[in-house]
Design an enzyme around this catalytic site. Structure first.
Site, PDB file in Angstrom:
ATOM      1  N   THR A 115       0.843  -1.193   0.000  1.00  0.00           N
ATOM      2  CA  THR A 115       0.000   0.000   0.000  1.00  0.00           C
ATOM      3  C   THR A 115       0.875   1.240   0.000  1.00  0.00           C
ATOM      4  OG1 THR A 115      -1.797   1.172   1.120  1.00  0.00           O
ATOM      5  CG2 THR A 115      -0.183   0.100   2.531  1.00  0.00           C
ATOM      6  N   ARG A 116       0.323   2.338  -0.521  1.00  0.00           N
ATOM      7  CA  ARG A 116       1.010   3.628  -0.446  1.00  0.00           C
ATOM      8  C   ARG A 116       0.095   4.650   0.221  1.00  0.00           C
ATOM      9  NH1 ARG A 116      -1.671   4.584  -5.597  1.00  0.00           N
ATOM     10  NH2 ARG A 116      -2.170   6.792  -5.487  1.00  0.00           N
ATOM     11  N   HIS A 121      -8.909  -2.225   4.491  1.00  0.00           N
ATOM     12  CA  HIS A 121      -7.586  -2.819   4.257  1.00  0.00           C
ATOM     13  C   HIS A 121      -7.263  -3.835   5.348  1.00  0.00           C
ATOM     14  CE1 HIS A 121      -7.383   1.360   2.538  1.00  0.00           C
ATOM     15  NE2 HIS A 121      -7.095   0.631   1.483  1.00  0.00           N
ATOM     16  N   HIS A 146      -7.283   1.690   6.218  1.00  0.00           N
ATOM     17  CA  HIS A 146      -8.563   1.819   6.912  1.00  0.00           C
ATOM     18  C   HIS A 146      -9.112   0.429   7.212  1.00  0.00           C
ATOM     19  CE1 HIS A 146      -8.445   6.109   6.338  1.00  0.00           C
ATOM     20  NE2 HIS A 146      -8.229   5.949   5.054  1.00  0.00           N
ATOM     21  N   ARG A 196      -7.809  -4.229  -6.683  1.00  0.00           N
ATOM     22  CA  ARG A 196      -8.309  -3.431  -7.805  1.00  0.00           C
ATOM     23  C   ARG A 196      -7.391  -2.229  -8.034  1.00  0.00           C
ATOM     24  NH1 ARG A 196     -12.137   0.621  -8.775  1.00  0.00           N
ATOM     25  NH2 ARG A 196     -13.630   0.158 -10.443  1.00  0.00           N
TER      26      ARG A 196
END
Length: 569
Positions: A194-195, A202, A199, A289
């Site tokens: 992730t970047r 995730h 939340h 996605r």
């Protein structure tokens, strides 16, 4: 074909103290070259083996094979070119076999390189093949326009790695992560890329992935160069830390920060991320996605299809030695009080809600509204609330571009007055004034003009970062340079205004007679005469100064700023 994944990681760091002393003495007499922050991050990951099997910046044969077929000359799959750009003036003075010192932007020596190859590269060729686009709205395409004309390659000996003083306990090398996986007794581990801030969705996704593979989790967020305008890295790191410490099982979870310079290359980048996580010891990798997507192009169309990365990864997962854990978009179903894959929710006719990243920023954080608990943990909401101020107090940049004498400076001065009358402190950066104070010594070649634009952009981005308002009035003829400035700022804070007037009208308004001198050959490289002007494809505001007065043009920009919430009535 299935390629066996070697356990041995590449290591380029000089481990012998005597050799290190000799090299440190040697560098006093070697030619030094400062490299960009992107190249510094690439060098670090090369040095610790994150890019195994690479042991250097790519030579020409590897580079061309990777660009065209995603393979090194050895046949090994590697989808992203890892290269070291160099300016022509520097590259032409390099001699084959000579050792040079690579220094970071602060002049700290990081490595020595024996020059073995110096070769020219082509932006369109690389961008089309690797990124699938030459659209300068793509952040890497815009940046590539500022790179040197040549790439260099050769043997590397790394003296030291960049030092980090933020959360050093989570700055882990591939070797350290592998050792931690072993110490936890995990034979299967799924990595999560992730970047963005994490939340509840995730958290749910990662915990489901752990269950699916029957193993542990490597939380592996990117904290190097991400998409320009992303939430600042320190805010993100604080969020990852608090979630890891409070909401994950430490017997099955490892948190490690990855100092990667992302390319935002969508499908190819997903494969690359998988290879990197394999090198860190992961056996599985989550691909969701829009993986590594930079959003939409100049025409408002997504650069990549939402599940294109999953399709490419599935094709090559056996070869690269790491299995994909695919996920569709998850949405929150209030009646179940849980997250469900969107297709399942639709199939079961369940009412669901979700919030986009833009909505988080615009409708909650920038309005001072608390994020709902179903969406994010209270600790995360608190950290994000500390970062954001109400939108009408945030900084922004109005960038007026157009032909010389189109009316940019006049409109800028009127707009500045209007904004100051509404309580905003404004910095005005006008092209002529900038040339006198900020860019003295620069000429009017394309390279110098781009340098001028980027200098102004850097100053503007710093003003915006600290919630100031800046109005820039420059010809800024090159689309790629303007997009590079856009990428220096948080999304939505760069307002490009096309001050539109045909060259004939501009020539009539020219009291200095510059167009006349350019046509007579007395001035070379004059925009609109013998140097092209590239108009914006999709500016936030367009003002036609053949139909609108300067005051009407300024009012049109002001209305846009009100609509966006930057100005209160």
């Amino acid at each position: 074909m299935l390629i066996e994944v070697k356990e041995d990681l590449v290591s380029l760091i000089i481990s012998d103290e005597e050799e290190k002393k000799e090299v440190l003495e040697k560098i006093k007499y070697l030619k030094s070259i400062q490299i960009s922050q992107r190249s510094v991050l690439d060098l670090k990951l090369l040095a610790v083996g994150a890019f195994t099997p690479l042991d250097r910046f790519m030579g020409e044969e590897d580079y061309r094979n990777v660009v065209e077929s995603m393979r090194l000359k050895s046949g090994t799959l590697f989808p992203i070119p890892i290269t070291l750009p160099m300016e022509k003036e520097i590259a032409k003075d390099l001699k084959e076999g000579e050792w040079i010192v690579l220094r970071d932007p602060k002049n700290v020596p990081l490595a020595i390189m024996r020059v073995e190859e110096v070769y020219k590269w082509n932006l369109e060729y690389e961008a089309k093949n690797v990124l699938g686009t030459t659209d300068p709205r793509h952040p890497l395409v815009a940046e590539m326009h500022t790179w040197g004309e040549y790439y260099i390659s050769g043997e590397l000996k790394v003296i030291q790695l960049p030092k980090y003083y933020d959360f050093p306990e989570y700055r882990k090398t591939p070797k350290q992560v592998r050792e931690e996986i072993k110490s936890l007794g995990l034979d299967k581990i799924v990595a999560f890329q992730t970047r963005n801030p994490m939340h509840r969705v995730h958290e749910e996704l990662t915990k489901r992935a752990m269950e699916k593979v029957g193993g542990g989790l490597l939380l592996h967020p990117v904290v190097g160069l991400t998409k320009p305008g992303d939430v600042d890295v320190y805010t993100r790191m604080r969020i990852y830390k608090v979630l890891y410490e409070k909401y994950y099982d430490k017997k099955k979870t490892i948190l490690a920060f990855l100092p990667l310079a992302m390319r935002m290359a969508g499908p190819r980048e997903a494969l690359w991320h998988g290879i990197i996580r394999r090198n860190y010891g992961a056996t599985h990798f989550i691909v969701g996605r829009d993986h590594a997507s930079p959003g939409k192009d100049s025409k408002g169309k997504p650069f990549y299809d939402p599940y294109e990365a999953q399709e490419l990864f599935k094709k090559y997962e056996d070869e690269i030695g790491i299995k994909m854990v695919p996920f569709e978009e998850l949405v929150y179903v209030p009646e179940l009080d849980q997250y469900v894959e969107i297709n399942e929710a639709k199939k079961r006719n369940l009412k669901y809600i979700n919030i986009s990243g833009t909505e988080i920023r615009e409708n909650f954080l920038k309005q001072g509204r608390k994020l709902p608990e179903w969406f994010t943990r209270p600790e995360v909401a608190e950290i994000l609330a500390e970062t954001y101020v109400p939108k009408h107090k945030q900084g922004f940049c109005v960038w007026l571009t157009g032909l010389p004498c189109a009316g940019k400076s006049t409109i800028a001065e009127i707009l500045a007055t209007m904004l100051q009358a509404r309580g905003r402190k404004v910095t005005l950066l006008d092209g002529d004034v900038v040339r006198t104070h900020l860019s003295r010594g620069l000429g009017f070649s394309k390279e110098d003009r781009i340098t001028n634009i980027l200098r102004v952009g850097f100053v503007a981005s710093e003003i915006v970062k600290h919630n100031g308002v800046v109005i820039c009035a420059l010809v800024s003829p090159y689309r790629s340079a303007r997009n590079q400035v856009r990428n220096m700022m948080e999304e939505g804070k760069f307002i490009e205004v096309f001050v539109d007037a045909p060259v004939e009208v501009c020539e009539e308004r020219d009291v200095k007679g510059l167009y006349k001198k350019a046509k007579e050959g007395l001035i070379k490289g004059f925009t609109g005469v013998d140097d092209p002007y590239e108009p914006p494809v999709a500016p936030e505001v367009r003002v036609d100064t053949t139909k609108l007065t300067p005051e009407e043009s300024a009012l049109k920009i002001l209305e846009f700023l009100k609509k966006e919430g930057f100005i209160k009535d």
